[in-house]
Design a protein around this motif. Structure first.
Motif, PDB file in Angstrom:
ATOM      1  N   THR A 156     -30.618  25.758  24.029  1.00 18.70           N
ATOM      2  CA  THR A 156     -30.167  25.944  22.651  1.00 18.70           C
ATOM      3  C   THR A 156     -30.984  27.020  21.924  1.00 18.70           C
ATOM      4  OG1 THR A 156     -31.355  23.845  22.262  1.00 18.70           O
ATOM      5  CG2 THR A 156     -28.958  23.796  22.225  1.00 18.70           C
TER       6      THR A 156
ATOM      7  N   CYS B 236     -22.781  18.124  14.003  1.00 19.12           N
ATOM      8  CA  CYS B 236     -22.354  17.339  15.163  1.00 19.12           C
ATOM      9  C   CYS B 236     -21.230  18.025  15.937  1.00 19.12           C
ATOM     10  CB  CYS B 236     -21.908  15.940  14.722  1.00 19.12           C
ATOM     11  SG  CYS B 236     -23.272  14.849  14.266  1.00 19.12           S
TER      12      CYS B 236
ATOM     13  N   THR C 259     -25.106  10.117  20.668  1.00 17.76           N
ATOM     14  CA  THR C 259     -26.529   9.865  20.427  1.00 17.76           C
ATOM     15  C   THR C 259     -26.887   8.450  20.901  1.00 17.76           C
ATOM     16  OG1 THR C 259     -26.724  11.405  18.569  1.00 17.76           O
ATOM     17  CG2 THR C 259     -28.245   9.525  18.581  1.00 17.76           C
TER      18      THR C 259
ATOM     19  N   LYS D  57     -22.340  29.713  18.848  1.00 15.72           N
ATOM     20  CA  LYS D  57     -22.297  29.289  17.449  1.00 15.72           C
ATOM     21  C   LYS D  57     -21.554  30.325  16.599  1.00 15.72           C
ATOM     22  CE  LYS D  57     -26.804  28.504  17.376  1.00 15.72           C
ATOM     23  NZ  LYS D  57     -28.180  28.130  16.963  1.00 15.72           N
TER      24      LYS D  57
ATOM     25  N   GLY E  86     -31.493  21.220  23.335  1.00 18.60           N
ATOM     26  CA  GLY E  86     -30.200  20.634  23.665  1.00 18.60           C
ATOM     27  C   GLY E  86     -29.803  19.457  22.805  1.00 18.60           C
ATOM     28  N   PHE E  87     -30.726  18.946  22.033  1.00 22.73           N
ATOM     29  CA  PHE E  87     -30.430  17.798  21.166  1.00 22.73           C
ATOM     30  C   PHE E  87     -30.180  18.265  19.728  1.00 22.73           C
ATOM     31  CE2 PHE E  87     -32.712  16.066  24.739  1.00 22.73           C
ATOM     32  CZ  PHE E  87     -32.133  14.830  24.962  1.00 22.73           C
ATOM     33  N   PRO E  88     -29.111  17.753  19.091  1.00 20.29           N
ATOM     34  CA  PRO E  88     -28.910  18.103  17.682  1.00 20.29           C
ATOM     35  C   PRO E  88     -30.040  17.512  16.855  1.00 20.29           C
ATOM     36  CG  PRO E  88     -27.373  16.374  18.348  1.00 20.29           C
ATOM     37  CD  PRO E  88     -28.087  16.827  19.596  1.00 20.29           C
TER      38      PRO E  88
ATOM     39  N   PRO F  61     -34.233  14.075  15.535  1.00 14.46           N
ATOM     40  CA  PRO F  61     -32.884  14.133  16.101  1.00 14.46           C
ATOM     41  C   PRO F  61     -31.891  13.515  15.133  1.00 14.46           C
ATOM     42  CG  PRO F  61     -34.120  12.354  17.101  1.00 14.46           C
ATOM     43  CD  PRO F  61     -35.068  13.025  16.146  1.00 14.46           C
TER      44      PRO F  61
ATOM     45  N   HIS G 208     -31.144  22.608  16.654  1.00 20.04           N
ATOM     46  CA  HIS G 208     -31.281  21.940  17.944  1.00 20.04           C
ATOM     47  C   HIS G 208     -32.710  22.007  18.450  1.00 20.04           C
ATOM     48  CE1 HIS G 208     -26.982  22.862  17.693  1.00 20.04           C
ATOM     49  NE2 HIS G 208     -26.796  21.843  18.507  1.00 20.04           N
TER      50      HIS G 208
ATOM     51  N   ARG H  31     -29.268  11.332  24.620  1.00 18.64           N
ATOM     52  CA  ARG H  31     -27.853  11.570  24.308  1.00 18.64           C
ATOM     53  C   ARG H  31     -27.041  11.520  25.589  1.00 18.64           C
ATOM     54  NH1 ARG H  31     -25.121  17.228  24.261  1.00 18.64           N
ATOM     55  NH2 ARG H  31     -26.509  18.489  25.558  1.00 18.64           N
TER      56      ARG H  31
ATOM     57  N   PRO I 286     -22.453  20.488  20.011  1.00 20.46           N
ATOM     58  CA  PRO I 286     -23.286  19.954  21.088  1.00 20.46           C
ATOM     59  C   PRO I 286     -23.570  21.034  22.128  1.00 20.46           C
ATOM     60  CG  PRO I 286     -21.013  19.198  21.335  1.00 20.46           C
ATOM     61  CD  PRO I 286     -21.093  19.915  20.013  1.00 20.46           C
ATOM     62  N   ALA I 287     -24.760  20.977  22.692  1.00 17.06           N
ATOM     63  CA  ALA I 287     -25.113  21.928  23.748  1.00 17.06           C
ATOM     64  C   ALA I 287     -24.240  21.664  24.967  1.00 17.06           C
ATOM     65  CB  ALA I 287     -26.585  21.785  24.107  1.00 17.06           C
TER      66      ALA I 287
END
Lengths: 285, 285
Positions: free
Chosen positions: A244, A275, A154, A253, A134-136, A148, A131, A190, A278-279
């Motif tokens: 994250t 996926c 997304t 996690k 906060g974005f994967p 990303p 991450h 996102r 997600p945060a």
């Protein structure tokens, strides 16, 4: 029976992480300048813009929102299990709309420019996943590039065949993460709230004209797109995202990787598909 | 610009495979006895029952449908990105409903009892993934056991903590495939049409009572559940599924694994994530 049913997914279903440990420093506020609010009849869709990867695309979306470009447009291409697309639309030629120059693609960034928190889990599409704020995201084998990844929610710019051809057409992922689009699309945000309203959008037939809904009356209209910063503070929604790179996210996690709830009479493989992490998001106003 | 936009996802978006090569022998008809039709206000949801893995659960669903058990019930627990659940519901104690005994779990089958067509792709959760007669599935390392996997549209029986505690509560997957539920839930079908109506169901708050929608008025009602075989042939919908052991499906996998459309200015990794390869469905009546 009621309690059994309710118990069945307490652990399994915690996708939004709403019940995660909450301490002040484990969360950050979403900058109102990075909060894009799409109003459709069904409700409000809140998108956090990802300036770390796509500053020019984020700026374009703010500009177009402030120009009122999207107001009255519609989600005209919606393919179940894939994407919901809006922007200029199919009637572009017949309607007077602002023009915007094509943007250079913003696909990857140097790893040194961001805080990438890796997961220990394997991935099918990238050497490392994790991450960024906060974005994967994913990282290449050399550890030099970060990008990303495409997960449900997304948001990215559509384009033609040329890498640098996107302008103001965007899509939101509404199905199983289409990871084959990673690194070749400019992901700029996102959905952090209102994903159910995206999922409720009227669908097109993917076998006919690439999923474009022929009859405009059957499309969901975009009532407005606003930058939250432009709204009076009293009516402006506010969100916080779990950091994250925090211990809380690390613990979340670990808990997901090692499920101990008695519901799991056999222990699932100790892996998190990227996926699926997600945060967490919470309303702060 | 219009054509560019349209072209953008021709290859990427072909999730339903509707445009795949169509020859008679590459398709099989869905048995009307295996076709469960759920009517909600938004439209019809068609589910193919998977007798190969869960004959007793399939029989239970037919029985409950024929008893009228589901008519008037609702999707009372709907968690965005995860599952939509219906069945007895939260008001079970206050309503006179038929009772059904708990079912023994139907989690895996001997590999020798089914035709499992493996994919060549890696997977995070199982040694081998592939398909059984149109259903996404996996196989253990010894090649002795096969089971269906959790992808968008997968339908399975909910249960309590005990493996053999499901009765008539079922869920439909509406998010990124929750593969950690593989092998521990009795999957008995998959949605082959109307997934957009499942996605349009009103959501609960996952942070409150496990996503149960407190106000019954806010839940989507199940108008009816019918076995297609019980409908007059003239009004009965009919479907065909691409045979997942056919050359056409083999070719479709190869095309998805090796994308050559000019849209892909960089070639994506040559892998298909198992939930990204649903067998194509077409209406046959």
């Amino acid at each position: 029976m009621k309690s059994l049913i309710t118990a069945a997914f307490v652990t399994a279903g915690c996708l939004t992480g709403a019940a995660m440990a909450q301490t002040g420093s484990d969360w950050r506020a979403v900058d109102p300048e990075d909060l894009l609010l799409i109003e459709v009849e069904d409700g409000m869709i809140a998108i956090e813009l990802a300036g770390w990867i796509a500053p020019n695309h984020a700026a374009r979306m703010r500009q177009a929102a402030r120009d009122g470009f999207f107001d009255g447009r519609d989600f005209y291409r919606v393919i179940d299990g894939f994407v919901a697309q809006a922007g200029r639309g199919e009637e572009a030629d017949s309607i007077e709309l602002p023009q915007y120059p094509a943007l250079a693609g913003e696909f990857t960034v140097p790893a040194g420019s961001v805080t990438f928190t890796p997961m220990t889990d394997a991935d099918l599409y990238a050497p490392t996943v994790g991450h960024v704020d906060g974005f994967p995201a994913a990282m290449n084998e050399a550890g030099s590039e970060v990008w990303p990844i495409h997960c449900p929610g997304t948001v990215a710019m559509a384009r033609g065949n040329e890498p640098d051809s996107g302008d103001v057409e965007f899509y939101i992922v509404i199905g199983q993460g289409p990871r084959h689009l990673d690194r070749i699309m400019s992901v700029f945000g996102r959905v952090i709230d209102g994903m159910e309203h995206v999922q409720a959008l009227h669908r097109g037939d993917p076998a006919v004209n690439s999923g474009v809904i022929a009859d405009p009356a059957e499309r969901d209209t975009i009532l407005s797109v606003r930058v939250a910063a432009d709204l009076p503070e009293a009516v402006r929604p506010a969100y916080e995202i779990m950091r994250t790179d925090s211990q809380a996210f690390h613990d979340a996690k670990a808990a997901r990787r090692n499920r101990t709830h008695p519901f799991f009479f056999e222990t699932p493989p100790a892996v998190i598909e990227a996926c699926h992490m997600p945060a967490a998001v919470r309303r702060a106003g």
